[in-house]
Design a protein around this motif. Structure first.
Motif, PDB file in Angstrom:
ATOM      1  N   ARG A   1      32.354 127.399 120.615  1.00 14.46           N
ATOM      2  CA  ARG A   1      30.948 128.116 120.314  1.00 14.46           C
ATOM      3  C   ARG A   1      30.602 128.662 121.261  1.00 14.46           C
ATOM      4  NH1 ARG A   1      27.585 123.468 116.775  1.00 14.46           N
ATOM      5  NH2 ARG A   1      28.828 123.489 115.018  1.00 14.46           N
ATOM      6  N   GLY A   2      31.452 128.464 122.511  1.00 15.83           N
ATOM      7  CA  GLY A   2      30.870 128.847 123.667  1.00 15.83           C
ATOM      8  C   GLY A   2      29.601 128.418 124.231  1.00 15.83           C
TER       9      GLY A   2
ATOM     10  N   VAL B   1      41.306 104.436 111.963  1.00 14.54           N
ATOM     11  CA  VAL B   1      42.151 105.701 111.606  1.00 14.54           C
ATOM     12  C   VAL B   1      41.462 107.108 111.797  1.00 14.54           C
ATOM     13  CG1 VAL B   1      43.581 104.128 110.001  1.00 14.54           C
ATOM     14  CG2 VAL B   1      41.224 105.527 109.257  1.00 14.54           C
ATOM     15  N   GLY B   2      40.464 107.192 112.636  1.00 14.21           N
ATOM     16  CA  GLY B   2      39.697 108.424 112.711  1.00 14.21           C
ATOM     17  C   GLY B   2      38.844 108.932 111.613  1.00 14.21           C
ATOM     18  N   GLY B   3      38.626 108.508 110.629  1.00 14.01           N
ATOM     19  CA  GLY B   3      37.679 108.991 109.570  1.00 14.01           C
ATOM     20  C   GLY B   3      36.223 108.428 109.932  1.00 14.01           C
ATOM     21  N   GLY B   4      35.159 109.243 109.441  1.00 14.09           N
ATOM     22  CA  GLY B   4      33.878 109.067 109.525  1.00 14.09           C
ATOM     23  C   GLY B   4      33.307 109.645 110.674  1.00 14.09           C
ATOM     24  N   ALA B   5      32.055 109.419 110.887  1.00 13.58           N
ATOM     25  CA  ALA B   5      31.225 109.734 112.099  1.00 13.58           C
ATOM     26  C   ALA B   5      31.319 108.826 113.181  1.00 13.58           C
ATOM     27  CB  ALA B   5      29.743 109.697 111.595  1.00 13.58           C
ATOM     28  N   HIS B   6      31.420 109.184 114.534  1.00 14.39           N
ATOM     29  CA  HIS B   6      31.681 108.345 115.653  1.00 14.39           C
ATOM     30  C   HIS B   6      30.538 108.836 116.377  1.00 14.39           C
ATOM     31  CE1 HIS B   6      35.679 106.706 114.461  1.00 14.39           C
ATOM     32  NE2 HIS B   6      36.045 108.094 113.901  1.00 14.39           N
ATOM     33  N   SER B   7      29.749 107.665 117.019  1.00 15.93           N
ATOM     34  CA  SER B   7      29.196 107.947 118.006  1.00 15.93           C
ATOM     35  C   SER B   7      29.659 107.864 119.384  1.00 15.93           C
ATOM     36  CB  SER B   7      27.889 106.968 117.971  1.00 15.93           C
ATOM     37  OG  SER B   7      28.347 105.766 118.337  1.00 15.93           O
ATOM     38  N   SER B   8      29.519 108.686 120.167  1.00 20.80           N
ATOM     39  CA  SER B   8      30.048 108.727 121.696  1.00 20.80           C
ATOM     40  C   SER B   8      29.123 108.313 122.686  1.00 20.80           C
ATOM     41  CB  SER B   8      30.533 109.959 121.995  1.00 20.80           C
ATOM     42  OG  SER B   8      31.257 110.106 123.056  1.00 20.80           O
ATOM     43  N   ALA B   9      29.442 107.502 123.509  1.00 22.16           N
ATOM     44  CA  ALA B   9      28.328 107.125 124.626  1.00 22.16           C
ATOM     45  C   ALA B   9      28.239 108.392 125.458  1.00 22.16           C
ATOM     46  CB  ALA B   9      29.033 105.911 125.433  1.00 22.16           C
ATOM     47  N   ASP B  10      29.411 109.184 125.617  1.00 23.41           N
ATOM     48  CA  ASP B  10      29.260 110.422 126.542  1.00 23.41           C
ATOM     49  C   ASP B  10      29.087 111.768 125.767  1.00 23.41           C
ATOM     50  OD1 ASP B  10      29.147 111.654 128.878  1.00 23.41           O
ATOM     51  OD2 ASP B  10      31.371 111.535 129.305  1.00 23.41           O
ATOM     52  N   ASP B  11      27.892 111.708 125.083  1.00 18.85           N
ATOM     53  CA  ASP B  11      27.671 112.951 124.102  1.00 18.85           C
ATOM     54  C   ASP B  11      27.573 114.428 124.845  1.00 18.85           C
ATOM     55  OD1 ASP B  11      27.995 111.679 121.838  1.00 18.85           O
ATOM     56  OD2 ASP B  11      25.641 111.339 121.695  1.00 18.85           O
ATOM     57  N   ASP B  12      27.262 114.122 126.250  1.00 20.15           N
ATOM     58  CA  ASP B  12      26.887 115.432 127.049  1.00 20.15           C
ATOM     59  C   ASP B  12      28.521 115.814 127.484  1.00 20.15           C
ATOM     60  OD1 ASP B  12      24.484 115.426 126.653  1.00 20.15           O
ATOM     61  OD2 ASP B  12      23.862 114.030 128.391  1.00 20.15           O
ATOM     62  N   ALA B  13      29.500 115.230 127.435  1.00 14.24           N
ATOM     63  CA  ALA B  13      30.768 115.678 127.843  1.00 14.24           C
ATOM     64  C   ALA B  13      31.218 116.851 127.138  1.00 14.24           C
ATOM     65  CB  ALA B  13      31.930 114.680 127.652  1.00 14.24           C
ATOM     66  N   PRO B  14      31.935 117.742 127.612  1.00 16.45           N
ATOM     67  CA  PRO B  14      32.398 118.931 127.090  1.00 16.45           C
ATOM     68  C   PRO B  14      33.436 118.439 125.948  1.00 16.45           C
ATOM     69  CG  PRO B  14      33.296 118.941 129.282  1.00 16.45           C
ATOM     70  CD  PRO B  14      32.395 117.735 129.137  1.00 16.45           C
ATOM     71  N   ASN B  15      33.465 119.026 124.721  1.00 21.71           N
ATOM     72  CA  ASN B  15      34.400 119.050 123.668  1.00 21.71           C
ATOM     73  C   ASN B  15      34.933 120.368 123.050  1.00 21.71           C
ATOM     74  OD1 ASN B  15      32.391 119.766 122.026  1.00 21.71           O
ATOM     75  ND2 ASN B  15      31.702 117.494 121.696  1.00 21.71           N
ATOM     76  N   TRP B  16      35.826 120.265 122.256  1.00 22.86           N
ATOM     77  CA  TRP B  16      36.172 121.467 121.706  1.00 22.86           C
ATOM     78  C   TRP B  16      35.389 122.357 120.685  1.00 22.86           C
ATOM     79  CZ3 TRP B  16      40.312 124.049 122.986  1.00 22.86           C
ATOM     80  CH2 TRP B  16      41.517 123.316 123.848  1.00 22.86           C
ATOM     81  N   LYS B  17      34.535 121.446 120.034  1.00 24.39           N
ATOM     82  CA  LYS B  17      33.495 121.912 119.479  1.00 24.39           C
ATOM     83  C   LYS B  17      32.565 122.745 120.270  1.00 24.39           C
ATOM     84  CE  LYS B  17      29.866 121.137 116.050  1.00 24.39           C
ATOM     85  NZ  LYS B  17      29.195 119.792 115.479  1.00 24.39           N
ATOM     86  N   SER B  18      32.166 122.400 121.313  1.00 24.26           N
ATOM     87  CA  SER B  18      31.278 123.389 122.167  1.00 24.26           C
ATOM     88  C   SER B  18      31.969 124.086 122.798  1.00 24.26           C
ATOM     89  CB  SER B  18      30.359 122.156 123.235  1.00 24.26           C
ATOM     90  OG  SER B  18      31.424 121.756 124.073  1.00 24.26           O
ATOM     91  N   ALA B  19      33.315 123.962 123.285  1.00 26.27           N
ATOM     92  CA  ALA B  19      33.838 125.196 124.033  1.00 26.27           C
ATOM     93  C   ALA B  19      34.572 126.386 122.778  1.00 26.27           C
ATOM     94  CB  ALA B  19      35.287 124.565 124.194  1.00 26.27           C
TER      95      ALA B  19
END
Length: 151
Positions: A147-148, A127-145
């Motif tokens: 923050r610049g 249901v989308g709660g909690g921490a998720h680990s991603s296999a592709d942590d280097d992919a761009p995401n909104w958080k990094s976008a």
């Protein structure tokens, strides 16, 4: 030999109305052939009404208990009656209580003929709660976008 007048007098006596005091105090004969006083008749009617109401409550409780048991195995518990063509009386024991073995047998028969009626497991999944680990942590995401940051 009787005359017509004497016969007429006998008919008149046979048709005489009851004493009004007696007629209002007693009702017509009931099953046993005895008359029942009005106050006893009212008490009897009231007791009969209470008995009918209690029987309706008992029938509703028996139905709920059978449906509670059916809910463990059927998606829609009332399907046991609607599609399985069962009656509450068919699922009761000799003592008048719900017979679990009869309910189980009825459920087995219904699920054998219609397996798609079986209860589906309830699961929430992700249901989308909690921490998720991603296999592709280097992919761009909104958080990094936001923050610049660029990778």
């Amino acid at each position: 030999m009787e005359t017509i007048e004497n016969m007429h007098d006998q008919d008149e006596h046979a048709k005489t109305p009851e004493d009004p005091a007696t007629a209002s105090a007693e009702r017509p004969a009931v099953d046993g052939g005895e008359s029942v006083p009005e106050d006893h008749r009212q008490a009897l009617d009231e007791a009969h009404s209470r008995l009918e109401a209690a029987q309706k409550r008992i029938d509703a409780m028996l139905l709920r208990e059978i449906e509670r048991q059916a809910a463990q195995r059927l998606d829609v518990p009332s399907d046991l009656f609607d599609l399985g063509k069962q009656q509450v009386a068919d699922l009761l024991g000799e003592d008048g209580d719900v017979d679990t073995e009869k309910v189980t047998a009825a459920l087995d028969a219904l699920l054998k003929s219609r397996p798609n009626l079986a209860a589906r497991p309830i699961g929430w999944g992700d249901v989308g709660g909690g921490a998720h680990s991603s296999a592709d942590d280097d992919a761009p995401n909104w958080k990094s976008a936001l923050r610049g940051q660029r990778h």
